[in-house]
Design a protein around this motif. Structure first.
Motif, PDB file in Angstrom:
ATOM      1  N   GLU A  89     -32.003  -6.042   7.067  1.00 52.68           N
ATOM      2  CA  GLU A  89     -33.242  -5.557   6.468  1.00 52.68           C
ATOM      3  C   GLU A  89     -34.390  -5.987   7.387  1.00 52.68           C
ATOM      4  O   GLU A  89     -34.640  -7.175   7.569  1.00 52.68           O
ATOM      5  N   ALA A  90     -35.057  -5.005   7.984  1.00 55.91           N
ATOM      6  CA  ALA A  90     -36.151  -5.293   8.914  1.00 55.91           C
ATOM      7  C   ALA A  90     -37.348  -4.437   8.572  1.00 55.91           C
ATOM      8  O   ALA A  90     -37.257  -3.464   7.814  1.00 55.91           O
ATOM      9  N   ALA A  91     -38.489  -4.816   9.149  1.00 56.79           N
ATOM     10  CA  ALA A  91     -39.724  -4.079   8.868  1.00 56.79           C
ATOM     11  C   ALA A  91     -39.701  -2.679   9.470  1.00 56.79           C
ATOM     12  O   ALA A  91     -40.355  -1.771   8.966  1.00 56.79           O
ATOM     13  N   LYS A  92     -38.985  -2.503  10.582  1.00 55.49           N
ATOM     14  CA  LYS A  92     -38.904  -1.206  11.247  1.00 55.49           C
ATOM     15  C   LYS A  92     -37.540  -0.588  10.986  1.00 55.49           C
ATOM     16  O   LYS A  92     -36.532  -1.041  11.537  1.00 55.49           O
ATOM     17  N   PRO A  93     -37.474   0.419  10.144  1.00 54.62           N
ATOM     18  CA  PRO A  93     -36.168   1.009   9.818  1.00 54.62           C
ATOM     19  C   PRO A  93     -35.467   1.589  11.033  1.00 54.62           C
ATOM     20  O   PRO A  93     -34.246   1.635  11.066  1.00 54.62           O
ATOM     21  N   GLU A  94     -36.206   2.048  12.053  1.00 52.61           N
ATOM     22  CA  GLU A  94     -35.546   2.684  13.192  1.00 52.61           C
ATOM     23  C   GLU A  94     -34.715   1.686  13.984  1.00 52.61           C
ATOM     24  O   GLU A  94     -33.815   2.061  14.733  1.00 52.61           O
ATOM     25  N   ASN A  95     -35.059   0.376  13.856  1.00 55.11           N
ATOM     26  CA  ASN A  95     -34.283  -0.639  14.564  1.00 55.11           C
ATOM     27  C   ASN A  95     -33.191  -1.243  13.703  1.00 55.11           C
ATOM     28  O   ASN A  95     -32.488  -2.141  14.144  1.00 55.11           O
ATOM     29  N   SER A  96     -33.087  -0.811  12.447  1.00 53.87           N
ATOM     30  CA  SER A  96     -32.107  -1.405  11.541  1.00 53.87           C
ATOM     31  C   SER A  96     -30.698  -0.930  11.866  1.00 53.87           C
ATOM     32  O   SER A  96     -30.477   0.184  12.336  1.00 53.87           O
ATOM     33  N   LEU A  97     -29.733  -1.806  11.555  1.00 53.28           N
ATOM     34  CA  LEU A  97     -28.330  -1.479  11.744  1.00 53.28           C
ATOM     35  C   LEU A  97     -27.688  -1.311  10.369  1.00 53.28           C
ATOM     36  O   LEU A  97     -28.082  -1.955   9.389  1.00 53.28           O
ATOM     37  N   LYS A  98     -26.716  -0.451  10.308  1.00 57.02           N
ATOM     38  CA  LYS A  98     -26.026  -0.191   9.043  1.00 57.02           C
ATOM     39  C   LYS A  98     -25.291  -1.428   8.555  1.00 57.02           C
ATOM     40  O   LYS A  98     -25.438  -1.860   7.423  1.00 57.02           O
ATOM     41  N   GLU A  99     -24.486  -1.997   9.434  1.00 59.01           N
ATOM     42  CA  GLU A  99     -23.596  -3.086   9.032  1.00 59.01           C
ATOM     43  C   GLU A  99     -23.318  -3.960  10.250  1.00 59.01           C
ATOM     44  O   GLU A  99     -23.086  -3.451  11.347  1.00 59.01           O
ATOM     45  N   ILE A 100     -23.376  -5.319  10.044  1.00 61.35           N
ATOM     46  CA  ILE A 100     -23.143  -6.263  11.135  1.00 61.35           C
ATOM     47  C   ILE A 100     -22.011  -7.181  10.727  1.00 61.35           C
ATOM     48  O   ILE A 100     -22.074  -7.840   9.675  1.00 61.35           O
ATOM     49  N   ALA A 101     -20.991  -7.236  11.553  1.00 53.36           N
ATOM     50  CA  ALA A 101     -19.840  -8.101  11.274  1.00 53.36           C
ATOM     51  C   ALA A 101     -20.084  -9.474  11.890  1.00 53.36           C
ATOM     52  O   ALA A 101     -20.793  -9.612  12.896  1.00 53.36           O
ATOM     53  N   PHE A 102     -19.493 -10.475  11.274  1.00 52.88           N
ATOM     54  CA  PHE A 102     -19.612 -11.840  11.786  1.00 52.88           C
ATOM     55  C   PHE A 102     -18.213 -12.399  11.985  1.00 52.88           C
ATOM     56  O   PHE A 102     -17.391 -12.400  11.071  1.00 52.88           O
ATOM     57  N   GLY A 103     -17.917 -12.868  13.208  1.00 52.18           N
ATOM     58  CA  GLY A 103     -16.622 -13.441  13.505  1.00 52.18           C
ATOM     59  C   GLY A 103     -16.675 -14.286  14.751  1.00 52.18           C
ATOM     60  O   GLY A 103     -17.452 -14.004  15.683  1.00 52.18           O
ATOM     61  N   ASP A 104     -15.863 -15.328  14.775  1.00 54.79           N
ATOM     62  CA  ASP A 104     -15.813 -16.258  15.909  1.00 54.79           C
ATOM     63  C   ASP A 104     -17.197 -16.842  16.216  1.00 54.79           C
ATOM     64  O   ASP A 104     -17.564 -17.089  17.377  1.00 54.79           O
ATOM     65  N   GLY A 105     -17.978 -17.068  15.162  1.00 55.77           N
ATOM     66  CA  GLY A 105     -19.290 -17.679  15.346  1.00 55.77           C
ATOM     67  C   GLY A 105     -20.323 -16.770  15.971  1.00 55.77           C
ATOM     68  O   GLY A 105     -21.346 -17.269  16.469  1.00 55.77           O
ATOM     69  N   LYS A 106     -20.135 -15.448  15.938  1.00 59.13           N
ATOM     70  CA  LYS A 106     -21.081 -14.523  16.551  1.00 59.13           C
ATOM     71  C   LYS A 106     -21.282 -13.323  15.640  1.00 59.13           C
ATOM     72  O   LYS A 106     -20.394 -12.941  14.879  1.00 59.13           O
ATOM     73  N   VAL A 112     -37.026 -10.671   9.347  1.00 55.56           N
ATOM     74  CA  VAL A 112     -35.735  -9.971   9.480  1.00 55.56           C
ATOM     75  C   VAL A 112     -34.751 -10.685   8.556  1.00 55.56           C
ATOM     76  O   VAL A 112     -34.587 -11.904   8.644  1.00 55.56           O
ATOM     77  N   ARG A 113     -34.115  -9.906   7.693  1.00 50.73           N
ATOM     78  CA  ARG A 113     -33.220 -10.501   6.702  1.00 50.73           C
ATOM     79  C   ARG A 113     -31.805  -9.973   6.910  1.00 50.73           C
ATOM     80  O   ARG A 113     -31.587  -8.767   7.022  1.00 50.73           O
ATOM     81  N   LEU A 114     -30.822 -10.917   6.978  1.00 49.87           N
ATOM     82  CA  LEU A 114     -29.395 -10.580   7.071  1.00 49.87           C
ATOM     83  C   LEU A 114     -28.754 -10.949   5.736  1.00 49.87           C
ATOM     84  O   LEU A 114     -28.666 -12.125   5.391  1.00 49.87           O
ATOM     85  N   VAL A 115     -28.302  -9.919   4.976  1.00 51.56           N
ATOM     86  CA  VAL A 115     -27.792 -10.124   3.624  1.00 51.56           C
ATOM     87  C   VAL A 115     -26.277  -9.957   3.648  1.00 51.56           C
ATOM     88  O   VAL A 115     -25.755  -8.896   4.034  1.00 51.56           O
ATOM     89  N   GLU A 116     -25.539 -10.996   3.226  1.00 56.34           N
ATOM     90  CA  GLU A 116     -24.072 -10.961   3.218  1.00 56.34           C
ATOM     91  C   GLU A 116     -23.583 -10.243   1.971  1.00 56.34           C
ATOM     92  O   GLU A 116     -24.090 -10.445   0.867  1.00 56.34           O
ATOM     93  N   ASP A 117     -22.556  -9.405   2.170  1.00 52.74           N
ATOM     94  CA  ASP A 117     -21.949  -8.722   1.026  1.00 52.74           C
ATOM     95  C   ASP A 117     -20.610  -9.372   0.705  1.00 52.74           C
ATOM     96  O   ASP A 117     -20.238 -10.379   1.295  1.00 52.74           O
ATOM     97  N   GLU A 118     -19.887  -8.768  -0.235  1.00 47.01           N
ATOM     98  CA  GLU A 118     -18.617  -9.340  -0.691  1.00 47.01           C
ATOM     99  C   GLU A 118     -17.546  -9.310   0.381  1.00 47.01           C
ATOM    100  O   GLU A 118     -16.589 -10.081   0.347  1.00 47.01           O
ATOM    101  N   LYS A 119     -17.657  -8.416   1.366  1.00 44.89           N
ATOM    102  CA  LYS A 119     -16.644  -8.307   2.429  1.00 44.89           C
ATOM    103  C   LYS A 119     -16.902  -9.286   3.571  1.00 44.89           C
ATOM    104  O   LYS A 119     -16.110  -9.356   4.507  1.00 44.89           O
ATOM    105  N   GLY A 120     -18.026 -10.025   3.524  1.00 44.07           N
ATOM    106  CA  GLY A 120     -18.330 -10.969   4.597  1.00 44.07           C
ATOM    107  C   GLY A 120     -19.143 -10.366   5.713  1.00 44.07           C
ATOM    108  O   GLY A 120     -19.436 -11.069   6.692  1.00 44.07           O
ATOM    109  N   THR A 121     -19.497  -9.080   5.620  1.00 40.21           N
ATOM    110  CA  THR A 121     -20.371  -8.444   6.607  1.00 40.21           C
ATOM    111  C   THR A 121     -21.820  -8.558   6.142  1.00 40.21           C
ATOM    112  O   THR A 121     -22.106  -8.868   4.983  1.00 40.21           O
ATOM    113  N   PHE A 122     -22.738  -8.253   7.051  1.00 36.74           N
ATOM    114  CA  PHE A 122     -24.162  -8.439   6.780  1.00 36.74           C
ATOM    115  C   PHE A 122     -24.904  -7.126   6.939  1.00 36.74           C
ATOM    116  O   PHE A 122     -24.650  -6.352   7.876  1.00 36.74           O
ATOM    117  N   ALA A 123     -25.801  -6.894   6.002  1.00 35.67           N
ATOM    118  CA  ALA A 123     -26.704  -5.743   6.094  1.00 35.67           C
ATOM    119  C   ALA A 123     -28.049  -6.244   6.627  1.00 35.67           C
ATOM    120  O   ALA A 123     -28.555  -7.283   6.193  1.00 35.67           O
TER     121      ALA A 123
END
Length: 345
Positions: A48-65, A35-46
């Motif tokens: 990338e997982a083996a199962k596309p049905e479980n993938s999320l569009k965009e994951i925000a990171f804040g307050d250590g979570k 499972v790969r979490l790729v950071e973009d220029e805005k500080g959010t993470f995309a």
């Protein structure tokens, strides 16, 4: 001290290489899901997982979570790679001799405080695959960042119980550089495995030394016992042969007894030659140097002179009365005599 330091460095490098090979082999045999979490220029993470049905569009990171409801289900038991932006890292090229390719990690760790503003304990760092520059040298690209920068991301994912967490970044020339990796408690850590290998080697060396000392001690002890037994055997043989005892040795006593004790075969042979044909011996007893015979004969008194004339007997006499029965063909006699031992040729 320098020789001990060199030996320790070589041992660390060797055990590290062996541990890395073991871990790599095990991971190839049983590879966890990536499972790969790729950071973009805005500080959010995309994601990338083996199962596309479980993938999320965009994951925000804040307050250590990470702000994702079902991220725990996706990450649990998987290998997580967090790909941070290159702008978070400091890149430095490094040129080394070609023979340093096998010890690249150790060399980079030793020079990280010279190449970056941080010490090896305060930074996370990694290097790209070495590129040969002719036959004598190679170049690699070092990526480093403060440790406190990546620990927040690692702690945020650790609560989801992945099998391993790695922090990587994209180099400008292309290719990803891993700067940090943490395995779960159940996974095999190359560092711990390397230390275990060193401990096993130390125990084996100590065991070999102790075994060698014990073997030498046992060999000396057995050699001493063997010499003592050999001396005892020699003394016993000397005593039996009469070398130390003279006439009182067991062999001399046996030899003397052989000639002093009458032989029953010789006594019987002598009597058979002395007694006439009309005499029959029914009983014979040997007791020390005395023989007693009883039987039937036509003339009992004539036997006494015959026996005494022999060189084997003396002092022949009747030890019981001579009797005659109507059923016997002659007189029943009982004679005893002293035996003169003549066993020698």
């Amino acid at each position: 001290m320098s020789s001990l330091s060199s030996i320790r460095t070589i041992l660390d490098a060797w055990t590290g290489t062996v541990a890395g090979a073991i871990v790599t082999g095990l991971e190839r045999m049983v590879a966890p899901r990536l499972v790969r979490l790729v950071e973009d220029e805005k500080g959010t993470f995309a994601l990338e997982a083996a199962k596309p049905e479980n993938s999320l569009k965009e994951i925000a990171f804040g307050d250590g979570k990470f702000a994702a409801a079902n991220l725990a289900q996706i990450v649990r038991g998987s290998r997580v790679e967090i790909v941070l932006r290159p702008s978070r890292f400091l890149f430095r090229p490094l040129e080394l001799p070609a023979r340093a390719a096998d010890f690249l990690d150790g060399i980079v760790r030793a020079q990280i405080d010279r190449l970056t503003p941080w010490s090896a304990g305060d930074a996370v760092f990694g290097c790209s695959a070495p590129v040969a520059q002719g036959s004598e040298s190679l170049t690699t690209l070092i990526a480093a960042a403060p440790r406190r920068l990546v620990i927040g991301y690692v702690e945020a994912v650790s609560g989801y119980h992945p099998s391993a967490i790695a922090i990587v970044t994209e180099a400008a020339e292309g290719g990803r550089i891993k700067v940090f990796e943490q395995k779960s408690r159940g996974a095999i850590d190359p560092v711990r495995l390397s230390r275990t290998l060193q401990a096993v080697l130390a125990v084996a060396a100590v065991t070999a030394v102790v075994g060698s000392i014990a073997a030498g001690y046992l060999a000396d002890s057995l050699s001493t016992q063997e010499n003592e037994l050999q001396q005892q055997i020699t003394q016993r043989r000397a005593a039996i042969r009469g070398i130390d005892g003279g006439e009182r040795s067991p062999l001399a006593l046996l030899e003397r007894r052989k000639y002093e004790t009458p032989a029953s075969v010789i006594v019987l042979e002598s009597l058979s030659r002395l007694l006439p044909d009309h005499t029959y011996v029914t009983e014979m007893h040997l007791a020390g140097n005395k023989v007693q015979i009883s039987g039937i004969t036509r003339d009992a008194p004539s036997l006494i002179p015959l026996i005494e004339q022999s060189q084997h007997f003396t002092r022949a006499t009747f030890y019981a009365p001579t009797t005659r029965s109507s059923t016997d063909p002659g007189e029943r006699f009982h004679i005893e005599a002293q035996i003169e031992p003549r066993n020698a040729p």
